[in-house]
Each structure stands twice: as structure tokens, then as C-alpha cells.
Motif scaffolding. Structure first.
Motif, PDB file in Angstrom:
ATOM      1  N   ARG A   1       0.825  -1.208   0.000  1.00 39.45           N
ATOM      2  CA  ARG A   1       0.000   0.000   0.000  1.00 39.45           C
ATOM      3  C   ARG A   1       0.861   1.261   0.000  1.00 39.45           C
ATOM      4  O   ARG A   1       0.529   2.264  -0.643  1.00 39.45           O
ATOM      5  N   MET A   2       1.974   1.225   0.711  1.00 41.48           N
ATOM      6  CA  MET A   2       2.836   2.397   0.809  1.00 41.48           C
ATOM      7  C   MET A   2       3.497   2.742  -0.514  1.00 41.48           C
ATOM      8  O   MET A   2       3.844   3.904  -0.757  1.00 41.48           O
ATOM      9  N   THR A   3       3.711   1.743  -1.346  1.00 39.85           N
ATOM     10  CA  THR A   3       4.431   1.979  -2.603  1.00 39.85           C
ATOM     11  C   THR A   3       3.491   2.201  -3.786  1.00 39.85           C
ATOM     12  O   THR A   3       3.955   2.323  -4.927  1.00 39.85           O
ATOM     13  N   GLU A   4       2.181   2.234  -3.529  1.00 44.70           N
ATOM     14  CA  GLU A   4       1.244   2.556  -4.595  1.00 44.70           C
ATOM     15  C   GLU A   4       1.333   4.040  -4.907  1.00 44.70           C
ATOM     16  O   GLU A   4       1.301   4.881  -4.016  1.00 44.70           O
ATOM     17  N   ASP A   5       1.424   4.381  -6.185  1.00 42.95           N
ATOM     18  CA  ASP A   5       1.551   5.785  -6.587  1.00 42.95           C
ATOM     19  C   ASP A   5       0.259   6.546  -6.316  1.00 42.95           C
ATOM     20  O   ASP A   5      -0.832   6.026  -6.478  1.00 42.95           O
ATOM     21  N   SER A   6       0.407   7.786  -5.897  1.00 42.13           N
ATOM     22  CA  SER A   6      -0.746   8.683  -5.798  1.00 42.13           C
ATOM     23  C   SER A   6      -0.549   9.805  -6.821  1.00 42.13           C
ATOM     24  O   SER A   6       0.215   9.660  -7.756  1.00 42.13           O
TER      25      SER A   6
END
Length: 256
Positions: free
Chosen positions: A231-236
Motif C-alpha cells: 500500500r505504501m508503494t502505490e503511486d498517488s
């Protein structure tokens, strides 16, 4: 690890000969010399350090009390009895923080992570703060070995919907409230509404189901290490200045 082949420290550029000790970073498949590793730890903090100190303080205080009250049998009593759960919990907490810190080492190189940070003016601390190019994560590590976190919901039709966190059936919603409080303090320290700040409760060694399991309650993600990193490495959408935010938070929350 001991290097099988010669390499170069990705931070300082030092040549590392075959057989020398170095840190291997699996995420980037690069190596880092021990000196750079020590400098990084000194700046980032040591995961679980304050919890270990509290465990040792309580353990030593109990030993001193028993030996004072029972000069002749103190050693035997200590050998035959365990520390109370309230003391062992601090050691368990320290292990949980250390295990999660190890897993956070798999994050991409662009991330900056702060461990065991003191909240000024309080006796509380923040286990981990991770700063990535697309936001900040405030993470509370919990080690409830073999126990299952679940989302419990009541109401929703004729009554207001109420969500609570249960761990093996026991209400642990206060853990969520604690993370939300930490997130609010981090947002205040950053002082920039454009920087997204996320909260997470990460349960280590918990009894997660094979399918599903992770959930969000009051904007706090409840999950396990591997899923958290995903989840932390998903791009926003909007990138942030990682180094500036990292420096700001390191000043606002000193090592515990």
C-alpha cells in the motif's frame, strides 16, 4: 552479510572487497558499508529502543525488590518465577517494532524512515514514520502473536453505524484512536495540507486469513507488513519533497 563478491557502497562509494562485512539491500540489490549503516541508524533512530529500556527498567526494579525482601532466597525466587505480563509486554512490543523495521528496509531507496520517535510534551512515542515521494505514513507496530484483528460493525440501518477494532474478540479500538492522534500531530508538524498523511496499525505474527483480512477503520489501515509495504508503494497523484519533510519531522520528533 559477508560479501561473496567485491562491490561498492551505494552511499559513500567506498570499495568493498570480497569477504568484507556489509549490508545487502534486497529491494535495490545494492550494498552499503557498515559505517554508512551506523550513520543512518543514528539519524533514523533505533526501532524498539525505548520499549527495551522500559522492559529492562521494570525487570531490574523487580529483581532488586525481590533480592532486598528475600536476601537468601531471592535468586531462587527469580529463577522459578517469570516477570509479570505488564513487564513482558514491553519486550514483546520492542520485538514487534524491530521486526517491522526490518521489513520496512524493503521499501524503495527513495523512502526515508524514522524509528521510535518521541512526541514532545508527552510520554508517548511514534513507532515508525515513513516518508515517501507520495506521502507520509505513521505506523504503530503491534505484536499479537496468533491473534486475529477484525472489524466489528453494529447499526447501519435504523441506528448509526459504529465500527470497532477487535483482536480475538476483545475491543482494541483505543489502538486506532492512538494512531489517529499521532497522525494529527504529524500533520501539525508538517504544516502543509498538500502532503498526505496516512495512519496504519501493523500487526506482526497475527492470525490473518488467507483471503482478505486487511481493513480500514476511521481512516486507519489495519494490516500486516507485506500488505502495508504494498500500500505504501502505490503511486498517488502529487509527489512531495521527501528530504524536506523528512528533515522537518526528524526535528519535530526526536529519537525516543
Amino acid at each position: 552479510m559477508r560479501l561473496r563478491y567485491a562491490g561498492t557502497c551505494r552511499r559513500c562509494g567506498a570499495t568493498l572487497s570480497s569477504g568484507s562485512e556489509a549490508i545487502y539491500e534486497r529491494a535495490t540489490k545494492t550494498v552499503r558499508c557498515e559505517q554508512c549503516s551506523s550513520l543512518t541508524e543514528a539519524h533514523s533512530g533505533t526501532a524498539g529502543a525505548s520499549a527495551r529500556r522500559e522492559h529492562e527498567r521494570r525487570r531490574d526494579r523487580r529483581e532488586e525488590r525481590i533480592r532486598t525482601e528475600h536476601p537468601k532466597l531471592g535468586g531462587l525466587i527469580l529463577a522459578l518465577t517469570d516477570d509479570p505480563q505488564s513487564t513482558r509486554a514491553w519486550q514483546q512490543g520492542a520485538v514487534g517494532e524491530e521486526l517491522l523495521a526490518h521489513r520496512l528496509g524493503d521499501l524503495p531507496e527513495a523512502f526515508r524512515v524514522l524509528h521510535d520517535r518521541r512526541i514532545p510534551g508527552t510520554r508517548a512515542n511514534i513507532d515508525h514514520i515513513a516518508i515517501g515521494s507520495h506521502g507520509v505514513w505513521v505506523i504503530d507496530a503491534k505484536r499479537y502473536k496468533g491473534k486475529r484483528p477484525t472489524l466489528h460493525v453494529t447499526g447501519g440501518i435504523l441506528r448509526p453505524r459504529v465500527e470497532s477494532l477487535r483482536v480475538d474478540g476483545r475491543d482494541r479500538t483505543k489502538l486506532v484512536d492512538g494512531v489517529r492522534s499521532q497522525v494529527a500531530r504529524v500533520k501539525t508538524a508538517i504544516a502543509d495540507d498538500a502532503v498526505p498523511v496516512h495512519g496504519a496499525l501493523c500487526f506482526i505474527d497475527a492470525d490473518w486469513p488467507l483471503i482478505g483480512g486487511s481493513f480500514t477503520i476511521d481512516d486507519v489501515l489495519v494490516t500486516w507488513p507485506r500488505n502495508l509495504i504494498k500500500r505504501m508503494t502505490e503511486d498517488s497523484t502529487t509527489p512531495i519533497d521527501t528530504d524536506t519533510i523528512h528533515a522537518r519531522l526528524a526535528r519535530a520528533f526526536p529519537t525516543a
